[in-house]
Design a protein around this motif. Structure first.
Motif, PDB file in Angstrom:
ATOM      1  N   ASP A 130     -15.683  13.242  52.957  1.00  0.00           N
ATOM      2  CA  ASP A 130     -17.120  12.987  53.041  1.00  0.00           C
ATOM      3  C   ASP A 130     -17.787  14.304  53.430  1.00  0.00           C
ATOM      4  O   ASP A 130     -17.860  14.653  54.602  1.00  0.00           O
ATOM      5  CB  ASP A 130     -17.433  11.906  54.076  1.00  0.00           C
ATOM      6  CG  ASP A 130     -18.915  11.540  54.098  1.00  0.00           C
ATOM      7  OD1 ASP A 130     -19.648  11.931  53.163  1.00  0.00           O
ATOM      8  OD2 ASP A 130     -19.350  10.861  55.048  1.00  0.00           O
ATOM      9  N   GLN A 170     -14.038   9.859  47.083  1.00  0.00           N
ATOM     10  CA  GLN A 170     -15.191   9.583  47.934  1.00  0.00           C
ATOM     11  C   GLN A 170     -14.989   8.241  48.621  1.00  0.00           C
ATOM     12  O   GLN A 170     -14.023   7.533  48.349  1.00  0.00           O
ATOM     13  CB  GLN A 170     -16.488   9.566  47.121  1.00  0.00           C
ATOM     14  CG  GLN A 170     -16.576   8.436  46.109  1.00  0.00           C
ATOM     15  CD  GLN A 170     -17.941   8.343  45.451  1.00  0.00           C
ATOM     16  OE1 GLN A 170     -18.800   9.194  45.652  1.00  0.00           O
ATOM     17  NE2 GLN A 170     -18.135   7.313  44.649  1.00  0.00           N
ATOM     18  N   ASP A 171     -15.913   7.916  49.518  1.00  0.00           N
ATOM     19  CA  ASP A 171     -15.823   6.664  50.262  1.00  0.00           C
ATOM     20  C   ASP A 171     -15.855   5.483  49.294  1.00  0.00           C
ATOM     21  O   ASP A 171     -16.827   5.303  48.552  1.00  0.00           O
ATOM     22  CB  ASP A 171     -17.012   6.575  51.235  1.00  0.00           C
ATOM     23  CG  ASP A 171     -16.903   5.405  52.191  1.00  0.00           C
ATOM     24  OD1 ASP A 171     -16.077   4.508  51.956  1.00  0.00           O
ATOM     25  OD2 ASP A 171     -17.661   5.391  53.182  1.00  0.00           O
ATOM     26  N   HIS A 173     -16.482   2.585  49.926  1.00  0.00           N
ATOM     27  CA  HIS A 173     -17.546   1.667  50.351  1.00  0.00           C
ATOM     28  C   HIS A 173     -18.916   2.354  50.354  1.00  0.00           C
ATOM     29  O   HIS A 173     -19.843   1.878  51.014  1.00  0.00           O
ATOM     30  CB  HIS A 173     -17.241   1.133  51.752  1.00  0.00           C
ATOM     31  CG  HIS A 173     -15.943   0.395  51.844  1.00  0.00           C
ATOM     32  ND1 HIS A 173     -15.799  -0.917  51.457  1.00  0.00           N
ATOM     33  CD2 HIS A 173     -14.715   0.804  52.269  1.00  0.00           C
ATOM     34  CE1 HIS A 173     -14.543  -1.295  51.656  1.00  0.00           C
ATOM     35  NE2 HIS A 173     -13.872  -0.272  52.137  1.00  0.00           N
ATOM     36  N   HIS A 174     -19.028   3.448  49.632  1.00  0.00           N
ATOM     37  CA  HIS A 174     -20.258   4.237  49.661  1.00  0.00           C
ATOM     38  C   HIS A 174     -21.488   3.414  49.291  1.00  0.00           C
ATOM     39  O   HIS A 174     -22.564   3.560  49.897  1.00  0.00           O
ATOM     40  CB  HIS A 174     -20.125   5.428  48.715  1.00  0.00           C
ATOM     41  CG  HIS A 174     -21.284   6.371  48.767  1.00  0.00           C
ATOM     42  ND1 HIS A 174     -22.419   6.208  47.985  1.00  0.00           N
ATOM     43  CD2 HIS A 174     -21.505   7.486  49.524  1.00  0.00           C
ATOM     44  CE1 HIS A 174     -23.270   7.184  48.249  1.00  0.00           C
ATOM     45  NE2 HIS A 174     -22.752   7.966  49.169  1.00  0.00           N
ATOM     46  N   ARG A 226     -22.704   6.923  58.945  1.00  0.00           N
ATOM     47  CA  ARG A 226     -22.498   8.251  58.372  1.00  0.00           C
ATOM     48  C   ARG A 226     -23.828   8.994  58.377  1.00  0.00           C
ATOM     49  O   ARG A 226     -24.900   8.366  58.350  1.00  0.00           O
ATOM     50  CB  ARG A 226     -21.912   8.179  56.955  1.00  0.00           C
ATOM     51  CG  ARG A 226     -22.777   7.455  55.944  1.00  0.00           C
ATOM     52  CD  ARG A 226     -22.065   7.308  54.605  1.00  0.00           C
ATOM     53  NE  ARG A 226     -21.749   8.605  54.032  1.00  0.00           N
ATOM     54  CZ  ARG A 226     -22.572   9.261  53.203  1.00  0.00           C
ATOM     55  NH1 ARG A 226     -23.746   8.726  52.875  1.00  0.00           N
ATOM     56  NH2 ARG A 226     -22.232  10.421  52.702  1.00  0.00           N
ATOM     57  N   GLU A 228     -26.422  11.944  56.791  1.00  0.00           N
ATOM     58  CA  GLU A 228     -26.793  12.672  55.578  1.00  0.00           C
ATOM     59  C   GLU A 228     -28.220  13.176  55.731  1.00  0.00           C
ATOM     60  O   GLU A 228     -29.147  12.387  55.939  1.00  0.00           O
ATOM     61  CB  GLU A 228     -26.688  11.759  54.349  1.00  0.00           C
ATOM     62  CG  GLU A 228     -26.921  12.474  53.034  1.00  0.00           C
ATOM     63  CD  GLU A 228     -26.692  11.555  51.830  1.00  0.00           C
ATOM     64  OE1 GLU A 228     -27.324  11.803  50.790  1.00  0.00           O
ATOM     65  OE2 GLU A 228     -25.897  10.603  51.947  1.00  0.00           O
ATOM     66  N   ARG A 235     -23.200   0.746  57.576  1.00  0.00           N
ATOM     67  CA  ARG A 235     -22.488  -0.289  56.819  1.00  0.00           C
ATOM     68  C   ARG A 235     -21.911  -1.260  57.832  1.00  0.00           C
ATOM     69  O   ARG A 235     -21.240  -0.848  58.783  1.00  0.00           O
ATOM     70  CB  ARG A 235     -21.384   0.341  55.971  1.00  0.00           C
ATOM     71  CG  ARG A 235     -20.442  -0.659  55.326  1.00  0.00           C
ATOM     72  CD  ARG A 235     -19.502   0.022  54.341  1.00  0.00           C
ATOM     73  NE  ARG A 235     -18.566   0.941  54.984  1.00  0.00           N
ATOM     74  CZ  ARG A 235     -17.411   0.601  55.506  1.00  0.00           C
ATOM     75  NH1 ARG A 235     -17.030  -0.693  55.516  1.00  0.00           N
ATOM     76  NH2 ARG A 235     -16.592   1.510  56.017  1.00  0.00           N
TER      77      ARG A 235
END
Length: 243
Positions: A130, A170-171, A173-174, A226, A228, A235
């Motif tokens: 990430d 990538q995640d 569960h993004h 997370r 950004e 989540r």
């Protein structure tokens, strides 16, 4: 930059049973880079002081005048030495904060800040990148670890995959994350207050330790967070939360 130590070598796509693969950033390279940057910054300091004094008005005019009152070459040699010393201290700090990963058939060990976290194969669902962080998810999709990582990502993915651990680009569960704003509905009781506190702790590069601790408290409530662009995205994990 990183060095790999493997018995046998990490390059082997299928390590022999029971053999470990280790990935770590070489301490000498980190320290050398910081010392070099410190030396360059120190050497440029007298020039910066002279440029400040050439302005009609300049901040720190007193310290700049005091600095430039030292004759050359003593001035440049002195500031360069001080810069190297500062770089050396920064390098030792960077080495302590760097992440090393030891991959075995039965478990993975993440070591950073003189502290090791050991995760058994049964605890590991997937590793992924990430941004500049390495993230580990458990079977319940909660984060088990999230650490800044300076290792080569492809080599890390190969090392984990060589021992049979899942790696995702990538995640997975993004798409489930949504941006948090105060009062976001659907969060467990107490999560909003923790997110408020974490936003405050993270503001302007604030208390990283406090932000890290609050992330742990949120995980105990089943909330994965997370960052950004200085925004928090959350989540919520439904069902029974371990730990």
């Amino acid at each position: 930059m990183e060095e790999a130590r493997n018995v046998p070598l990490w390059k082997s796509p299928r390590p022999q049973a029971g053999m470990a693969t280790e990935l770590a950033e070489p301490a000498w390279a980190i320290v050398l880079f910081c010392v070099a940057c410190g030396a360059v910054a120190g050497a440029l300091l007298p020039l910066l002081a002279r440029l400040l004094l050439a302005l009609p008005w300049a901040p720190l005019e007193g310290p700049a005048e005091l600095l430039t009152s030292v004759p050359e070459p003593a001035l440049t040699l002195g500031t360069t030495a001080v810069g190297q010393l500062g770089g050396l201290l920064l390098g030792f700090t960077a080495v302590r904060e760097s992440l090393s990963v030891r991959v075995c058939d039965t478990h993975v060990t993440l070591t950073v800040r003189d502290s090791a976290q050991v995760f058994t194969r049964e605890e590991i669902a997937v590793f992924f990148r990430d941004g500049k962080q390495l993230v580990l998810l458990g079977p319940d999709s909660l984060e088990l670890a999230r650490e800044p990582c300076g290792l080569n990502w492809q080599r890390l993915a190969d090392a984990l995959g060589g021992h049979g651990y899942p790696w995702a680009g990538q995640d997975p569960h993004h798409a489930e994350f949504r941006r948090w704003v105060p009062g976001t509905p659907g969060l467990p009781a107490g999560a909003d207050a923790l997110l408020r506190g974490r936003a405050q702790a993270s503001e302007d590069g604030g208390d990283a330790g406090e932000a890290r601790e609050l992330r742990g408290e949120l995980l105990r409530l089943g909330v994965v967070v997370r960052d950004e662009d200085r925004r928090q995205y959350v989540r919520v994990v439904t069902g029974e939360v371990s730990g």
